[in-house]
Motif scaffolding. Sequence first.
Motif, PDB file in Angstrom:
ATOM      1  N   GLU A 147       0.803  -1.221   0.000  1.00 16.65           N
ATOM      2  CA  GLU A 147       0.000   0.000   0.000  1.00 16.65           C
ATOM      3  C   GLU A 147       0.835   1.271   0.000  1.00 16.65           C
ATOM      4  N   THR A 148       2.145   1.145  -0.141  1.00 15.15           N
ATOM      5  CA  THR A 148       3.000   2.332  -0.099  1.00 15.15           C
ATOM      6  C   THR A 148       3.920   2.399  -1.314  1.00 15.15           C
ATOM      7  N   ARG A 150       7.618   4.295  -1.963  1.00 17.74           N
ATOM      8  CA  ARG A 150       8.698   5.070  -1.343  1.00 17.74           C
ATOM      9  C   ARG A 150       9.432   5.876  -2.418  1.00 17.74           C
ATOM     10  N   ASP A 192       8.749  12.945  -4.554  1.00 19.25           N
ATOM     11  CA  ASP A 192       7.687  12.399  -3.711  1.00 19.25           C
ATOM     12  C   ASP A 192       6.382  13.170  -3.889  1.00 19.25           C
ATOM     13  N   ARG A 196       2.621  11.768  -5.273  1.00 18.14           N
ATOM     14  CA  ARG A 196       1.309  11.990  -4.653  1.00 18.14           C
ATOM     15  C   ARG A 196       0.319  12.582  -5.659  1.00 18.14           C
ATOM     16  N   ARG A 206      -2.837   4.391  -2.705  1.00 21.13           N
ATOM     17  CA  ARG A 206      -1.562   4.097  -2.057  1.00 21.13           C
ATOM     18  C   ARG A 206      -0.947   5.375  -1.471  1.00 21.13           C
ATOM     19  N   THR A 207      -0.144   5.192  -0.452  1.00 24.20           N
ATOM     20  CA  THR A 207       0.500   6.305   0.242  1.00 24.20           C
ATOM     21  C   THR A 207       1.944   6.449  -0.224  1.00 24.20           C
ATOM     22  N   VAL A 208       2.346   7.676  -0.492  1.00 20.31           N
ATOM     23  CA  VAL A 208       3.745   7.944  -0.825  1.00 20.31           C
ATOM     24  C   VAL A 208       4.504   8.265   0.455  1.00 20.31           C
ATOM     25  N   VAL A 209       5.540   7.492   0.728  1.00 15.32           N
ATOM     26  CA  VAL A 209       6.397   7.705   1.888  1.00 15.32           C
ATOM     27  C   VAL A 209       7.708   8.319   1.408  1.00 15.32           C
ATOM     28  N   ASP A 211      11.348   8.798   1.276  1.00 16.53           N
ATOM     29  CA  ASP A 211      12.493   7.978   1.675  1.00 16.53           C
ATOM     30  C   ASP A 211      13.698   8.441   0.861  1.00 16.53           C
TER      31      ASP A 211
END
Length: 244
Positions: A147-148, A150, A192, A196, A206-209, A211
Motif C-alpha cells: 500500500e505504499t 517510497r 515524492d 502523490r 496508495r500512500t507515498v512515503v 524515503d
Amino acid sequence: MKFAVIGGTGLIGSQVVNNLKAAGHEAVPASPSTGVDIISGTGLDEATAGADVVVNLANSPTFDEASLAFFRTSMDNLLAASQKAGVGHFVILSIVGVDQVPELDYYRAKALQEELLATGPIPYSIVRATQFMEFMDATMSWTADGETVRLPATPIQPIAAKDVAAAVTDVAQGPPLRGIRDIAGPEVFSLDELGRITLAAKGDNRTVVTDPTAGMFGEVKGDVLTDTGADLAPTRYADWLAAS
C-alpha cells in the motif's frame, strides 16, 4: 534532407520520424525490428547510406554497469558508419545533469556517450532533457510495496515526450550545435510530491512515503536534475495527466 533515426521505432524516435516527415524530409527509422543492430554493426552501413543527419535515440536495455559497454560499442559503430557515409550532423538525446551524478552507472554511461560524440569526427549536437513524464509510473513501480510507494524528495522538472521529440526534431534540422541544448518541463516538483499528485489523479489510494534512499533517484545529491535556465517546454504535468 535525409535523416537516419536510430531507435526510430521507440517512444521518442517514432515521434521524431513523424515530425521530420511532416516537415517534408526523408526520415528512415532504424532499429532491431528493421534489421539494424548497433552492437554487432549489422545493417548500419545500409541505415546510414545517403543520410545527411543521423539522430541516435537508441537506449541501453539496462541501467546498470552494462550500459557503459552498450554506449561505447554502439557509438563507436555508429560514428564509424556515419563517417563512412559522409554524414554531416550527428545528434543524440541525453539527460540534464548527467555529468553531475557519477554514482549512477547509467548516468556515467550517458556522459561517456556525450564524450565520444564530442571528441568524434562528425559535427554534432547534444540535446539534454529532464525526466520524462511518461516514466513516472515506472519510477514509482521500482519502490512500490503493498500500500505504499517510497520516493525521495529529489527535485525534478518533468517534460512530456512529445516536447522532447519536438526539440530533437528542431535541433536535427538545424546546423550542428557543436555543443549542448538543455530542454526541461515548465515546473519543478520534488519526486515524492509528484508521486502523490500522480496517484491522486489516477484515484490510486496508495500512500507515498518520503524515503531519501529509495530507488535510483535516491542516489542523486542536490538539485542537479533541474534547469530553470533551459528552454522550457509548454506541457504542464497536470495537463499531461488529464490528457493521458
